[in-house]
Design a protein around this motif. Sequence first.
Motif, PDB file in Angstrom:
ATOM      1  N   ASN A  86      43.425  39.462  45.756  1.00 50.56           N
ATOM      2  CA  ASN A  86      43.180  40.052  44.451  1.00 50.56           C
ATOM      3  C   ASN A  86      44.160  41.190  44.249  1.00 50.56           C
ATOM      4  O   ASN A  86      44.328  42.039  45.134  1.00 50.56           O
ATOM      5  CB  ASN A  86      41.738  40.571  44.362  1.00 50.56           C
ATOM      6  N   ASP A  87      44.816  41.213  43.112  1.00 52.23           N
ATOM      7  CA  ASP A  87      45.823  42.247  42.855  1.00 52.23           C
ATOM      8  C   ASP A  87      45.238  43.643  42.961  1.00 52.23           C
ATOM      9  O   ASP A  87      45.944  44.603  43.257  1.00 52.23           O
ATOM     10  CB  ASP A  87      46.439  42.051  41.459  1.00 52.23           C
ATOM     11  N   GLY A  88      43.954  43.779  42.737  1.00 57.38           N
ATOM     12  CA  GLY A  88      43.329  45.095  42.811  1.00 57.38           C
ATOM     13  C   GLY A  88      43.136  45.597  44.224  1.00 57.38           C
ATOM     14  O   GLY A  88      42.718  46.738  44.426  1.00 57.38           O
ATOM     15  N   GLY A  89      43.375  44.744  45.211  1.00 51.15           N
ATOM     16  CA  GLY A  89      43.289  45.180  46.601  1.00 51.15           C
ATOM     17  C   GLY A  89      42.044  44.720  47.316  1.00 51.15           C
ATOM     18  O   GLY A  89      42.040  44.574  48.531  1.00 51.15           O
ATOM     19  N   ASN A  90      40.948  44.499  46.624  1.00 51.56           N
ATOM     20  CA  ASN A  90      39.725  43.977  47.212  1.00 51.56           C
ATOM     21  C   ASN A  90      39.306  42.727  46.458  1.00 51.56           C
ATOM     22  O   ASN A  90      39.399  42.678  45.218  1.00 51.56           O
ATOM     23  CB  ASN A  90      38.589  45.004  47.156  1.00 51.56           C
ATOM     24  N   ALA A  91      38.857  41.722  47.195  1.00 51.62           N
ATOM     25  CA  ALA A  91      38.493  40.447  46.583  1.00 51.62           C
ATOM     26  C   ALA A  91      36.993  40.375  46.332  1.00 51.62           C
ATOM     27  O   ALA A  91      36.191  40.947  47.078  1.00 51.62           O
ATOM     28  CB  ALA A  91      38.921  39.303  47.495  1.00 51.62           C
ATOM     29  N   TYR A  92      36.625  39.661  45.283  1.00 52.67           N
ATOM     30  CA  TYR A  92      35.236  39.438  44.909  1.00 52.67           C
ATOM     31  C   TYR A  92      34.922  37.949  45.099  1.00 52.67           C
ATOM     32  O   TYR A  92      35.742  37.091  44.774  1.00 52.67           O
ATOM     33  CB  TYR A  92      34.996  39.822  43.446  1.00 52.67           C
ATOM     34  N   PHE A  93      33.724  37.654  45.585  1.00 55.29           N
ATOM     35  CA  PHE A  93      33.351  36.246  45.751  1.00 55.29           C
ATOM     36  C   PHE A  93      31.844  36.101  45.871  1.00 55.29           C
ATOM     37  O   PHE A  93      31.110  37.067  46.138  1.00 55.29           O
ATOM     38  CB  PHE A  93      34.030  35.631  46.981  1.00 55.29           C
ATOM     39  N   SER A  94      31.373  34.867  45.673  1.00 49.41           N
ATOM     40  CA  SER A  94      29.978  34.497  45.919  1.00 49.41           C
ATOM     41  C   SER A  94      29.970  33.034  46.348  1.00 49.41           C
ATOM     42  O   SER A  94      31.025  32.454  46.645  1.00 49.41           O
ATOM     43  CB  SER A  94      29.116  34.729  44.667  1.00 49.41           C
ATOM     44  N   PHE A  95      28.789  32.433  46.388  1.00 53.16           N
ATOM     45  CA  PHE A  95      28.649  31.061  46.864  1.00 53.16           C
ATOM     46  C   PHE A  95      27.889  30.243  45.823  1.00 53.16           C
ATOM     47  O   PHE A  95      27.089  30.770  45.045  1.00 53.16           O
ATOM     48  CB  PHE A  95      27.891  31.016  48.192  1.00 53.16           C
TER      49      PHE A  95
END
Length: 630
Positions: free
Chosen positions: A476-485
């Motif tokens: 993620n360009d913001g430095g931290n990635a977001y995810f779920s399932f």
Amino acid sequence: MKKITQLVAAGALLVAMSANAQTTLTQDWKYTTDIPAIAEARFGTGVGGKVYVNDKSSKTLYAFDGTQRETVGKSGAGAVGISTDNAGNLIILNGWAGAGAMGSVTLWNHTTKEFKKIDITLPKGVTAARMDGLGKAVGDIFSEAGGAVFFAGASNTAIAKIFIANGQQVAEKSKAIQTGISLDNLTIATALTDDPESDDITFRVRGNKDFYHNNGTKWVAYTSAGNVSSSSGGDVFTVGGTLYTVEPAGATYFDGFQIVNRTTNEVVATHEKEGTVNNGSSNGTSLTAEVINETTVRIYQFQPGEFAAQYTFTLPAPKVIYLLGSIEGGGNWNPTVGLEAKETSTDVYEADFNAYPGNNFKIATKIGDWDTVNSNIYGFETDNANAVIGENALKAGGGAIRIEEGGSYHVVINLTNTEAATMTLTKKPMTVFPDKFYVVGNIDGHAWDPSYGEAVLMPTEQEGVYKTAAKVTFNNDGGNAYFSFTSALGANNSDWTPVNNNQWGAKTGNTTLKNQGDASFFFSQDATLGYFGSEHNYIVANGSYYIDIDIVNGTVTLYDGLSGVGSVKASAAKVYGLNGEIRVEGGNMTSIYNAAGQTVALNSADKAFNVARGMYIVVVDGKAQKVIVK
């Protein structure tokens, strides 16, 4: 009971009315051409829209579908008894009297259309004797799991359960089921369940008229209802949790029959006699039931020497109310979607559901928009109060019902008195798990693509635990990635509906997964993975990780090597979760992390640790294990 008779294009329609429900019985088709002679084809069976009979003289299998008589093939079988299993395969007797009775059968494979003759070894306690008919079989006789057909020879007092798997008898699973009741040559026996391993059966002795079942201590007849006759034939089926019997009725040896609800012993539908031939020589009619869905059942009939026919028996759709919320199937608070709880008695509803730590729901008698739901809602006096096992009071317009511990639940909702409505909750071992999970989020090259299925977690040997076979790369360009399932993908990269309706994530939206340092793995800070819907993401530093999830205990674990939870064999050290204590046997250095991601012990040489109840990750010499402390 009021009866209304009408004429419809498909045939005669008879509606049987009861106090609580209306059922219909419609004749779909009736075929009267090229019916084998009574002496040669006295029995039939039905499945898949066709009635099958075996002509013992020509040794030919015929099928009727309402438009024609089809010659299926030369069966080589010299008897009239015929049965179908749940997969549409057929079992045909090769002999019906004398030394050849009950000694061999011909199997017809519905898939390959091939015939196969096999010899039968009768279990001890059953003697070969004349047997004209067969009740419906259960299971799949050409599968590994197998199926069972039941032999009831004349003058026996035991019924032979013949177990067949992969097209061969399994002698060690074949057995005699003692009844203590004298059987005749037209006794039919069939299973009361869909499990071929079960010995729970019912049987009907032609001369005695009624179906018998074992009440736990002895064999007893269901209460006689209507105008049951002593013709041969009959079957049983279960829909909506209710057992029904299909029985010959009216004039003996003709084609009339009735359907009886065995919960109330009430006749709910009747087919009046149409035939003109008294089939005394063949002793009546053949009836087979095939459940299509929870409101529709096909009834197949073969009247020897006269006709083959198919009927549709329709039950009214059960009344339902809805469980809306974050429980599995609850629609994630979508006012148009809910888990159905079906009416089992007047204004009493029941359902089974899966819930995970912190899931909540309300009970709606109507769904639609939120105005409709909120005007027809039940919940708790205190919003988001924890439900208790046992009886809980409900309030019209009340707040959310919270499930504290994950698991499978059975709920009974009693709305007979809306001023004192109740919900009775029973917890069961979790039995239903999604087939797999997919990761959705800031996946490198597939960011927020609801149809991307390569980042997949498959089930492990431990129920409720899933893991990836390869690393998932987050970017993620913001430095931290977001995810779920999610347990269901969309059809394309803009189809979010299946994902949102089956999405799993953190109870607290956008929960950061913390690196546990020396163990080189991350796990959920609040340990509340659950069925919470969209916008309940996890946050992790960009990188590539293996992923494990445990939907029973609500944990998420990411690791960047082969030292993660569930990825390697356990450490040589043994770790035990005891009452208020973690104990380590063997190993050198131990680190312990609680479910909030906090360090309880770091690189300790101690072997015993006093801790509060809960879930912990214990890392001994770099090998991670999960333990539960009570």
